[in-house]
Structures are given as structure tokens and as C-alpha cells.
Design a protein around this motif. Structure first.
Motif, PDB file in Angstrom:
ATOM      1  N   LYS A 258      -3.733   1.872  -6.456  1.00  6.47           N
ATOM      2  CA  LYS A 258      -3.401   1.312  -5.154  1.00  6.47           C
ATOM      3  C   LYS A 258      -4.281   0.098  -4.848  1.00  6.47           C
ATOM      4  O   LYS A 258      -3.809  -0.957  -4.430  1.00  6.47           O
ATOM      5  N   LEU A 259      -5.577   0.266  -5.092  1.00 10.13           N
ATOM      6  CA  LEU A 259      -6.502  -0.838  -4.811  1.00 10.13           C
ATOM      7  C   LEU A 259      -6.268  -1.999  -5.787  1.00 10.13           C
ATOM      8  O   LEU A 259      -6.394  -3.166  -5.422  1.00 10.13           O
ATOM      9  N   LYS A 260      -5.860  -1.668  -7.002  1.00  7.21           N
ATOM     10  CA  LYS A 260      -5.510  -2.714  -7.974  1.00  7.21           C
ATOM     11  C   LYS A 260      -4.342  -3.547  -7.450  1.00  7.21           C
ATOM     12  O   LYS A 260      -4.368  -4.783  -7.484  1.00  7.21           O
TER      13      LYS A 260
ATOM     14  N   GLY B  95      -6.744   5.957   3.755  1.00  2.37           N
ATOM     15  CA  GLY B  95      -7.477   4.848   4.374  1.00  2.37           C
ATOM     16  C   GLY B  95      -6.841   3.507   4.027  1.00  2.37           C
ATOM     17  O   GLY B  95      -6.707   2.624   4.881  1.00  2.37           O
ATOM     18  N   LEU B  96      -6.423   3.337   2.766  1.00  2.00           N
ATOM     19  CA  LEU B  96      -5.794   2.074   2.352  1.00  2.00           C
ATOM     20  C   LEU B  96      -4.457   1.877   3.065  1.00  2.00           C
ATOM     21  O   LEU B  96      -4.092   0.760   3.413  1.00  2.00           O
ATOM     22  N   ASP B  97      -3.700   2.978   3.261  1.00  3.70           N
ATOM     23  CA  ASP B  97      -2.390   2.874   3.915  1.00  3.70           C
ATOM     24  C   ASP B  97      -2.503   2.267   5.313  1.00  3.70           C
ATOM     25  O   ASP B  97      -1.618   1.536   5.752  1.00  3.70           O
ATOM     26  N   ILE B  98      -3.599   2.591   6.014  1.00  2.00           N
ATOM     27  CA  ILE B  98      -3.717   2.147   7.412  1.00  2.00           C
ATOM     28  C   ILE B  98      -4.803   1.080   7.587  1.00  2.00           C
ATOM     29  O   ILE B  98      -5.157   0.724   8.706  1.00  2.00           O
TER      30      ILE B  98
ATOM     31  N   ALA C  47       0.833  -1.208   0.000  1.00  2.00           N
ATOM     32  CA  ALA C  47       0.000   0.000   0.000  1.00  2.00           C
ATOM     33  C   ALA C  47       0.868   1.259   0.000  1.00  2.00           C
ATOM     34  O   ALA C  47       0.585   2.223  -0.712  1.00  2.00           O
ATOM     35  N   LEU C  48       1.950   1.240   0.769  1.00  2.00           N
ATOM     36  CA  LEU C  48       2.780   2.436   0.933  1.00  2.00           C
ATOM     37  C   LEU C  48       3.727   2.677  -0.242  1.00  2.00           C
ATOM     38  O   LEU C  48       4.366   3.722  -0.313  1.00  2.00           O
TER      39      LEU C  48
END
Ligand SMILES: *Cc1c(COP(=O)(O)O)cnc(C)c1O
Length: 410
Positions: free
Chosen positions: A69-71, A273-276, A10-11
Motif C-alpha cells: 500500500k505504501l509502495k 491509517g493509510l486509508d484515512i 489507498a483503498l
């Protein structure tokens, strides 16, 4: 890039284009339109020979980064981000069907998804055949030559039933149907939908992925495991777009023409939100386990339901599909409706609200709220009684949550 853990990935998802300032956070691009260097270049863009953002209702840089990112995190062919979970669901169904077609759907659905299929889309000639999706024979009897998809939720809410995903994938494949799952309750760090034969995953990113109830969003994820020539409503798109036929139909037809894009500011929240996400899910899960143990040990609590608990009869399925983490929603029952109300009114930390997967722990009495418009017979069929409360477990210190519940139960 080497395969890394969820949060590391994610990061480290690269931007589509290098940022001129090497900003470590994806900048928020709030722009409606984008300029071209020449008339020839804009012509090339409209022909599909020069890819660039044009107008933000179709694509825009910050939203694109959320999609990338979600991909990466779903290991999928591609992602489209939308204005809400309902936009993701409606765009998906509209892309897969046309008037005269039908789909098969689970009968325990998020209320507005049920209404979309039962009311909104049926008025445009799409029939939905509802089933509890537990019997392979029954599903096969519902399928005919106009059936295009099987639609279900990975974990139903508030019943917390877990779908027999393996069986659904088998039936869908045998009949060339698209298997569509709403995986909102089970985020991508605990559930790898593509691995279990799901073709299209839809999610309300309003819930877990928004980072704690910051913004409305939705996502459509194409897992790249369906031959789009087999669906008569996507087949023509394969000529130009090959394996990306479904994503192209959504982007260039349904999404663009119905105006359901995600706002850039929302994408900015949801990237964070995705990062955490993984950290938050892990904390909520640990809190669920501790609360489950506490509630089970309190004699005033009649029944505790959370498939992540080892003594729950759905635990083997939770283990098989979700690494033992079937989301972080639980429910429990007290003596009567009056006792539930008195308990809810005494809570000081847990909030009385309808949302899911906020950072705050939320409680609701489904029988008198989400199921208010149902008849008692329908509520019983849906597994809802008036002694039951749903808890969406947050990230607070668990000792504080237990103290809040224990005081309110006195
Ligand atoms: C909330 C929710 C939706 C709808 O999402 P919105 O973002 O509110 O439009 C769909 N499915 C499930 C399972 C949900 O929990």
C-alpha cells in the motif's frame, strides 16, 4: 491500473494473493511460520525460485500488504516496514555504511536520530559530519572518498526549517552519494520525495500513518533512482538483485539479522491509517490555518510559526515541496516561561503530551522537556527559547480548540 487520487489508490491496492473469502479488509495474519507442500518446494523457496512467506521476522502477509500500500502511495520501487521510526533510520544507515565510512547530516534532527549518529553508531566506527546543510560549498568541503550519504529531515521540529532539497539532491548526485530524507513530518499525500531527487525516504509511521497514535512503526522507501553499484556497501548485491540491491541488503541482512520487523497487529492498524491519511492531514491543515490566524490576532501571543501560513518567510518552500502543507506542527511564543506554564495548565481540550500527529491536539514546552539535557548555549544554537510551545494540531472542531486557547490565555 489507471493513476488515481491518493485515497482512491489507498483503498484499491490489490492484495498480493486473492483472499479465499474475498474479505474487503486485509485479514490479520498472526502466524510465526508458513507451511510448504513438499520438501522440494521448501528447497526451491530457500534457493529463491519459489517466493512465499517462511518466517514472520523477515516477511508476513499483513505487513506485506501495508508495504504494498505504501509502495503504491509513494510511487516507489519498494517499501520495508519496521517496528519503529528509529528502526527504519538505523537499518538504512547500517545498510549504506561500514566502519571507516562517514555520512553528512543535518544538525537539527529528531533527538534520538541525533543520538544514534553521534553516540551509538560512532562507537562502531561510523563518523557523522554535522552541518546546517544551508551552504553547498560547506557540504562539498565535508565530502571525501569515504562519504556515503547525506541525511536530513524535510522539516525540522520544532524549528520548522525547510531543507533546500533541490540543492541537496544536486550535491548528492554530483558526488554519487545516497540522499536520505526523514519525511515523518510531511506524509506522502503532501510530499512526493522521489520527484525531488531523494533516493531513500525513512519515516516514523508512528506519527501520521498509524492513524492517530495507535501503534509504533517505521518505513524505508526506495525511490528507485540510485545506481546501487555506486555505493561500495551495496554494490555486491547488484549482481543478484540488480535494481533491488538496497532493498535486498536491508531485508536479507540488516532487517532480518537485527530483528526490527513490524508486528502484524501494528500493520493492521497502519493499513487503516493509510486509508484515512489524506482526510486527517487535510483537517489538521485547515485547523492549523485557523489557529494560525487566531493566534496572530491575539495580542498576548508574541510570535506564531507555521510555514503553511502565507506570511511566513518559508511559505514559498512549503509551496514548492509540499503543496503548501509543510506538515501540521506549529509553534508560538508567549511572554515568559511562567506564562506558558500557566497557559498550558489551564487547557481543557488540548493535551499536554510529547507525541506528533495524533488525532488529538497536543502541546509541549520543548525547552524544559525535549531539550532538557541541552546546555543553554546548545538550546540557543538549536533555536529553542523558554517562551515557545509546540502544538501538534489534531482533528477536533476548530471552534473548540480556539475557545480552549482563548480561555487559557485569559
Ligand atoms: C518520532 C520521530 C522519529 C522516531 O520514530 P519512532 O517511531 O518514535 O521510533 C524519527 N524522526 C522523526 C522526525 C520523528 O518525529
Amino acid at each position: 491500473m489507471k493513476k488515481t487520487g491518493f485515497t482512491t489508490t489507498a483503498l484499491n491496492v490489490p492484495y498480493a494473493k486473492q483472499d479465499p473469502h474475498k474479505a474487503l479488509q486485509m485479514p490479520l495474519y498472526e502466524s510465526v511460520a508458513y507451511e510448504f507442500d513438499s520438501a522440494e518446494q521448501i528447497e526451491a523457496n530457500f534457493k529463491g525460485d519459489y517466493i512465499a512467506h517462511v518466517y514472520s521476522r523477515t516477511t508476513s502477509p499483513t505487513v506485506e500488504y501495508f508495504e504494498l500500500k505504501l509502495k503504491a502511495l509513494t510511487q516507489s520501487r519498494g517499501v520495508i516496514a519496521l517496528s519503529s521510526g528509529m528502526a527504519a533510520i538505523s537499518n538504512t544507515i547500517l545498510a549504506l555504511t561500514k566502519a571507516g565510512d562517514n555520512i553528512i547530516s543535518g544538525n537539527r534532527l529528531f533527538g534520538h536520530s541525533y543520538a544514534l549518529l553521534q553516540t551509538t553508531l560512532s562507537e562502531f566506527g561510523l563518523e557523522t559530519r554535522f552541518s546546517d546543510l544551508s551552504s553547498e560549498t560547506e557540504i562539498e568541503q565535508l565530502i571525501d572518498k569515504n562519504t556515503r550519504a547525506i541525511y536530513f529531515e524535510t522539516v525540522t521540529n520544532p524549528q520548522l526549517d525547510i531543507a533546500d532539497i533541490e540543492m541537496l539532491a544536486r550535491v548528492a548526485k554530483k558526488h554519487n552519494l545516497v540522499l536520505v530524507a526523514d519525511s515523518t513530518i510531511t506524509p506522502p499525500n503532501v510530499f512526493n520525495a522521489g520527484k525531488f531527487g531523494i533516493n531513500i525516504e525513512v519515516m516514523s509511521t508512528t506519527k501520521y500513518i498509524s492513524g492517530g497514535a495507535t501503534s509504533f512503526g517505521g518505513a524505508i522507501v526506495d525511490h528507485g533512482n540510485y545506481d546501487w553499484k555506486l555505493n561500495p556497501n551495496t554494490a555486491s548485491y547488484t549482481e543478484k538483485f540488480n535494481d533491488n540491491a538496497f532493498l535486498a541488503k536491508v531485508r536479507k541482512n540488516i532487517y532480518r539479522n537485527t530483528g526490527g520487523s513490524m508486528a502484524p497487529q501494528t500493520a493492521r492498524f497502519q493499513i487503516q491509517g493509510l486509508d484515512i491519511l489524506e482526510l486527517r492531514v487535510e483537517k489538521c491543515y485547515q485547523n492549523c490555518l485557523a489557529l494560525g490566524e487566531y493566534l496572530n490576532s491575539n495580542p498576548k501571543v508574541k510570535k506564531v510559526s507555521y510555514p503553511g501560513l502565507e506570511n511566513d518567510d518559508r511559505y514559498p518552500l512549503a509551496k514548492k515541496y509540499f503543496n503548501g502543507v509543510p506538515g501540521t506542527i506549529m509553534s508560538f511564543e508567549l511572554e515568559s516561561k511562567d506564562v506558558c506554564y500557566s497557559f498550558m495548565n489551564k487547557l481543557q481540550i488540548i493535551r499536554r503530551a510529547t507525541n506528533l500527529n495524533d488525532n488529538k491536539t497536543l502541546i509541549i514546552h520543548p525547552h524544559s522537556t525535549i531539550y532538557a539535557e541541552f546546555t543553554e548555549v546548545e538550546r540557543i544554537a538549536a533555536g529553542i527559547n523558554n517562551r515557545m510551545m509546540r502544538l501538534s494540531v489534531g482533528i477536533e472542531n476548530v471552534a473548540d480548540l480556539i475557545a480552549d486557547i482563548s480561555e487559557a490565555l485569559k
